[in-house]
Design an enzyme around this catalytic site. Structure first.
Site, PDB file in Angstrom:
ATOM      1  N   TYR A  40       4.606   5.526   4.586  1.00  0.00           N
ATOM      2  CA  TYR A  40       3.925   4.475   3.824  1.00  0.00           C
ATOM      3  C   TYR A  40       2.706   5.077   3.145  1.00  0.00           C
ATOM      4  O   TYR A  40       1.886   5.747   3.791  1.00  0.00           O
ATOM      5  CB  TYR A  40       3.493   3.334   4.755  1.00  0.00           C
ATOM      6  N   ASP A  62      -1.053  12.602   3.469  1.00  0.00           N
ATOM      7  CA  ASP A  62      -1.596  11.251   3.566  1.00  0.00           C
ATOM      8  C   ASP A  62      -2.101  11.060   4.992  1.00  0.00           C
ATOM      9  O   ASP A  62      -1.333  10.812   5.917  1.00  0.00           O
ATOM     10  CB  ASP A  62      -0.515  10.216   3.227  1.00  0.00           C
ATOM     11  N   LYS A  89      -8.975   4.004   6.562  1.00  0.00           N
ATOM     12  CA  LYS A  89      -8.970   3.372   7.883  1.00  0.00           C
ATOM     13  C   LYS A  89     -10.165   3.781   8.744  1.00  0.00           C
ATOM     14  O   LYS A  89     -11.244   3.251   8.603  1.00  0.00           O
ATOM     15  CB  LYS A  89      -7.636   3.617   8.579  1.00  0.00           C
TER      16      LYS A  89
END
Length: 439
Positions: free
Chosen positions: A142, A246, A274
């Site tokens: 993702y 990522d 995050k």
């Protein structure tokens, strides 16, 4: 567990807020999306007075838990001077300098607000640097929800499933996404070096970038096979392709230097978000001078009204200070508690004859109900019983444990032995009371 007030608030929200929630993921929680009243440390409280040990952690950012005193103080101090200016400030320099010091891949950085924006920026840099258009990405990874990279995704808390993508077709992840948006995406299976080598060799003149999660956190916490990332690095270097890690999840969670430091592999670019600012919106791209300087040269525009604002940069400095304290004591604590939980769940599965797998690469792990002995490939992950885990997460709420319905658990620096003990007791209660989990 009482949910009357949460249900009332959801009904009210539905009158004004499309879907009743601010992010589509949150609508999947059963028996109803919960409304928070507050949080402290490893625990969160809802508007019905229920208390939960929190392993959702706001979908990952709360690496210091809720309302951490140092983070609160630094954010408060920054707010007294002004939230954002549209001008430069000292905090931008301090944070950028710190990131270049602790991240092996970082010569320079740029700041954005979300992981999605960071990925967008990294892909633009890769295309501008190489003069090519195609991007290799992998099944089950993702990379945010922008049109150019968001493919149909197999998660229990996302409505769009991966129908069609398993055959190699990059299927749009949502209605309204441009039908042409994924034309430049080459979708491959992960952890298969022969497929990767063949694709990069045959299409090297087209491919600008390979983007990958260094650990497949979003789909089973699957680790790379021995030598796979090394082969990926060698091939991308050989063909002049930009390698993007990522690390929106793994950045600062597997160590201050991220997963790429842990594996000893230096990508050309890294995205992060995050945990970076502990729950305050902030993301970044870091990478090599020759690529990052495309921004300074004006060849790649980097835009964003709130980029690098005083609150987010102060929050990130506080998080990095706390995580680096006492030679990384927070990481030792998170690794220990995550390991204690993972091994405890495995033992309880064996005790109660429950078929399942727990993949734990660090202070994040994935719990699955499956008849398979291991889940080391995306195809194996796809054969888990996602509905059974959704029921498990719902039952755990009654035991005072907040989980994401897709099986991904986050552990923070403030989770301790007491939380682990209570959590394992809750798992045992669910297994003992509900025969549907027994093989």
């Amino acid at each position: 567990m009482k949910t009357d007030r949460s249900r009332q608030m959801l009904a009210e929200a539905n009158q004004y807020l499309a879907g009743g929630v601010a992010s589509s993921l949150r609508a999947a929680m059963k028996p109803t999306p919960l409304y928070a009243a507050g949080g402290k440390g490893a625990r969160v409280y809802d508007v019905d007075g229920n208390e939960y040990i929190d392993y959702l952690l706001a979908y990952g950012p709360l690496i210091l838990g809720h309302s951490h005193p140092l983070l609160n103080e630094k954010v408060y101090q920054a707010m007294q001077k002004g939230y954002t200016f549209g001008l430069q400030h000292e905090g931008e320099i301090a944070l950028a300098k710190r990131l270049t010091e602790i991240l092996p891949c970082a010569d320079k950085v740029v700041f954005s607000g979300s992981g999605t924006e960071a990925v967008m920026m990294a892909l633009r840099l890769a295309r501008a640097y190489t003069g090519r258009q195609k991007v290799v990405r992998f099944h089950g990874h993702y990379h945010g929800w922008s049109d150019a990279i968001f493919t149909s995704f197999p998660s229990a808390d996302m409505k769009s499933q991966a129908a069609g993508s398993a055959a190699g077709e990059a299927v749009p992840g949502t209605g309204g996404q441009s039908v042409n948006s994924l034309e430049d995406v080459i979708l491959l299976p992960w952890n298969e070096p022969d497929v990767l080598e063949r694709t990069l060799t045959e299409r090297r003149e087209e491919i600008a970038a390979v983007i990958t999660e260094p650990i497949m956190c979003n789909s089973g916490c699957i680790s790379p096979r021995e030598g796979y990332l090394e082969a990926m690095r060698k091939l991308t270097e050989q063909y002049g392709i930009v390698l993007i890690f990522d690390e929106v999840i793994t950045g600062f969670r597997l160590g201050l230097g991220g997963a790429h430091e842990r594996f000893g592999i230096t990508p050309d670019l890294m995205t992060m978000g995050k945990a970076l600012a502990g729950g305050i919106a902030l993301s970044a791209v870091a990478g090599k001078n020759e690529i990052m300087n495309l921004v300074a040269e004006g060849r790649v525009d980097h835009l964003g009204t709130l980029n690098g604002n005083t609150v987010s940069t102060a929050a990130a400095m506080a998080v990095l200070d706390e995580l680096g304290r006492d030679n990384g004591a927070a990481y030792r604590q998170m690794e220990r508690i995550a390991g204690q939980l993972a091994e405890g769940i495995r033992s309880l599965m064996k005790k109660y004859n429950v078929n399942g797998v727990v993949n734990q690469p660090g202070p994040v792990f994935h719990m699955m109900f499956t008849d398979q002995q291991e889940v080391a490939h995306f195809d194996q992950f796809g054969r888990r019983d996602a509905a059974k885990y959704g029921l498990f997460a719902e039952l755990m709420l009654d035991e005072g444990i907040l989980l994401r319905p897709n099986g991904l658990w986050y552990v923070s620096a403030v989770h301790g032995d007491k939380e682990a003990e209570e959590t394992l007791k809750a798992v045992e209660n669910v297994f003992a009371k509900r025969p549907e989990f027994t093989a």
